[in-house]
Design a protein around this motif. Structure first.
Motif, mmCIF file in Angstrom:
data_model
loop_
_atom_site.group_PDB
_atom_site.id
_atom_site.type_symbol
_atom_site.label_atom_id
_atom_site.label_comp_id
_atom_site.label_asym_id
_atom_site.label_seq_id
_atom_site.Cartn_x
_atom_site.Cartn_y
_atom_site.Cartn_z
ATOM 1 N N SER A 76 4.615 -2.938 -2.142
ATOM 2 C CA SER A 76 4.994 -1.581 -1.802
ATOM 3 C C SER A 76 4.479 -0.647 -2.950
ATOM 4 C CB SER A 76 6.493 -1.433 -1.350
ATOM 5 O OG SER A 76 6.922 -0.250 -1.241
ATOM 6 N N ILE A 77 5.064 -0.883 -4.220
ATOM 7 C CA ILE A 77 4.749 -0.205 -5.274
ATOM 8 C C ILE A 77 3.268 -0.102 -5.430
ATOM 9 C CG2 ILE A 77 5.193 -0.005 -7.735
ATOM 10 C CD1 ILE A 77 7.695 -1.240 -7.205
ATOM 11 N N MET A 78 2.518 -1.242 -5.402
ATOM 12 C CA MET A 78 1.226 -1.294 -5.746
ATOM 13 C C MET A 78 0.209 -0.440 -4.587
ATOM 14 S SD MET A 78 0.509 -5.120 -7.312
ATOM 15 C CE MET A 78 1.288 -5.717 -8.794
ATOM 16 N N THR A 84 -5.819 -1.744 -3.099
ATOM 17 C CA THR A 84 -6.084 -2.339 -1.938
ATOM 18 C C THR A 84 -5.071 -3.594 -1.553
ATOM 19 O OG1 THR A 84 -7.857 -3.832 -2.688
ATOM 20 C CG2 THR A 84 -8.729 -1.701 -2.047
ATOM 21 N N ILE A 85 -4.955 -3.814 -0.684
ATOM 22 C CA ILE A 85 -4.172 -4.955 -0.482
ATOM 23 C C ILE A 85 -4.755 -6.382 -0.899
ATOM 24 C CG2 ILE A 85 -5.414 -5.688 1.764
ATOM 25 C CD1 ILE A 85 -1.725 -6.077 1.092
ATOM 26 N N LYS A 107 -5.223 -17.668 -2.018
ATOM 27 C CA LYS A 107 -6.130 -17.768 -0.789
ATOM 28 C C LYS A 107 -6.290 -16.515 0.177
ATOM 29 C CE LYS A 107 -5.045 -22.890 -0.715
ATOM 30 N NZ LYS A 107 -4.483 -24.029 0.033
ATOM 31 N N SER A 108 -5.067 -15.928 0.200
ATOM 32 C CA SER A 108 -5.107 -14.632 1.052
ATOM 33 C C SER A 108 -5.665 -13.799 0.386
ATOM 34 C CB SER A 108 -3.491 -14.235 1.365
ATOM 35 O OG SER A 108 -2.750 -15.293 1.872
ATOM 36 N N ALA A 109 -5.727 -13.501 -0.734
ATOM 37 C CA ALA A 109 -6.593 -12.440 -1.431
ATOM 38 C C ALA A 109 -8.038 -12.582 -1.150
ATOM 39 C CB ALA A 109 -6.437 -12.405 -2.839
#
Length: 404
Positions: A76-78, A84-85, A107-109
């Motif tokens: 949330s903060i970032m 970016t996500i 892996k998600s990144a």
């Protein structure tokens, strides 16, 4: 009911975005205009897809709730700072101490950087994540409010963590006392009573009745302990198998909601889960029917889960949530009434959030009340138990002096 993503403008000229339900696009626009006078853009979105096998998990296994709360706070903060996500996932992966979360984020990144939606990447790379996490993130992506979704998840998992900690603290003392009592009983049965028996056999005296009872118990458990453990183990397995059958799950779920003292605690716990989960999902932008479907999978009690799941089709056919809840036999009347009022006034999310806090406080009070009654009851039982042991040991000692 269809779900629409919209962009609108407030009276002050500020742009806002979100999601809304409507029979068609015109009905959705009318609902938006009740809050915002100018609708800039509206687009139909598909309901989030779900995997039935994945939805059967109500709580993540192996992932700490506190770690989830901290991770959501970081996201949330970032995100609010403009990252970016994908960048957020990569940075948080380098900071988290939970190995499973770190691997999932790494892996998600990579997947997100290649264009995969964050919710799909999380669902693919870590099936142990709770369904509430996946669906709230997905709703945040659809509505363009992903940072708010993570903020809501932080609050949700923080509440869940604190609730579990309170239960653990409340049960720690009774569990400790029971364990000590078992150890004392084993020492007396294995060490003390055989010694007294051998001494009396040498002296040729007759043991008191209470001591003979203790010795008989010691000999019985010493001879048949393997058989006793086998019977207990077999009974536990049979009970577990029965509880996994449809009939057994229904029977056990009803028992948990109707038994004295614990029934009230389980009902309050189910009400808290319903209100908090629904509030979180609705604030994230999910339609009522989708939020009900996810909540039914999160609910721990099987009967409550079936009742909540049964409301999905009724809501989709045009009934209000308040009307559907009237047929739920095991949800509290106050929860039904407050939900109906919140729906009528257009403040369903905030009403559920308030009622969730109310039931959480009631649950804490019920737990403390139950523990406060349990502790003196256990002390009385242990006092009787200890007195029986002491008398059984000291009576033959007095008899020994007469035989010497």
């Amino acid at each position: 009911m269809q779900t629409y993503k919209y962009t609108a403008m407030t009276q002050e000229g500020a742009r806002v975005s979100g999601v809304v339900e409507g029979v068609d696009e015109y009905a959705a626009v009318e609902r938006i205009r009740l809050q915002y006078p100018i609708v800039l853009k509206i687009q139909e979105v598909k309901a989030p897809s779900r995997q039935l096998a994945f939805l059967s998990q109500d709580i993540s296994r192996g992932i700490d709730t506190k770690a989830l709360s901290v991770m959501c706070s970081q996201f949330s903060i970032m995100l609010r700072s403009g990252l970016t996500i994908a960048a957020c996932a990569e940075m948080i992966a380098g900071q988290t101490k939970d190995r499973r979360l770190r691997l999932m984020l790494e892996k998600s990144a990579q997947d997100i950087a290649q264009g995969v939606p964050a919710s799909d990447a999380f669902e693919k790379n870590c099936q142990e994540l709770p369904v509430t996490f996946i669906e709230t993130v997905r709703a945040g992506e659809l509505s363009g409010t992903l940072e708010d979704s993570f903020a809501m998840l932080e609050s949700y998992y923080e509440k869940d963590y604190k609730s579990k900690q309170k239960i653990k603290q409340a049960l720690s003392y009774p569990i400790f006392v029971v364990c000590v009592a078992i150890v004392v009983l084993l020492v007396v049965m294995i060490k003390v009573m055989p010694t007294i028996t051998s001494v009396f056999a040498d002296l040729g005296g007759e043991l008191p009745a209470m001591t003979r009872v203790m010795i008989a118990m010691s000999e019985f458990f010493g001879t048949w302990w393997l058989l006793i453990l086998g019977i207990i183990g077999a009974a536990a397995v049979l009970v577990k198998i029965y509880h996994h059958t449809p009939k057994g799950r229904v029977h056990w779920a009803k028992r948990k909601l109707t038994m004295p003292v614990l029934g009230n605690i389980n009902t309050l716990n189910g009400s808290t889960q319903f209100a908090n989960t629904m509030a979180t999902l609705l604030k994230a932008g999910l339609p009522v029917s989708s939020a009900l479907e996810v909540t039914s999978k999160v609910e721990e009690n099987y009967i409550l889960a079936k009742e909540i799941g049964g409301m999905v089709e009724k809501v989709e056919s045009g009934h209000t949530l308040g009307e559907c809840m009237k047929d739920c036999a095991y949800l509290p009347q106050v929860l039904k009434q407050m939900t109906g009022i919140g729906e009528e006034t257009g403040e369903l999310e905030s009403t559920l959030e308030v009622i969730g806090g109310y039931y959480q406080n009631e649950l804490d009070f019920a737990m403390k009340s139950a523990i406060s009654k349990l502790e003196p009851t256990m002390l009385i039982i242990l006092a009787i138990f200890a007195g029986f042991i002491v008398i059984s040991i000291y009576l033959p000692m007095f008899t020994m002096y007469n035989l010497m």
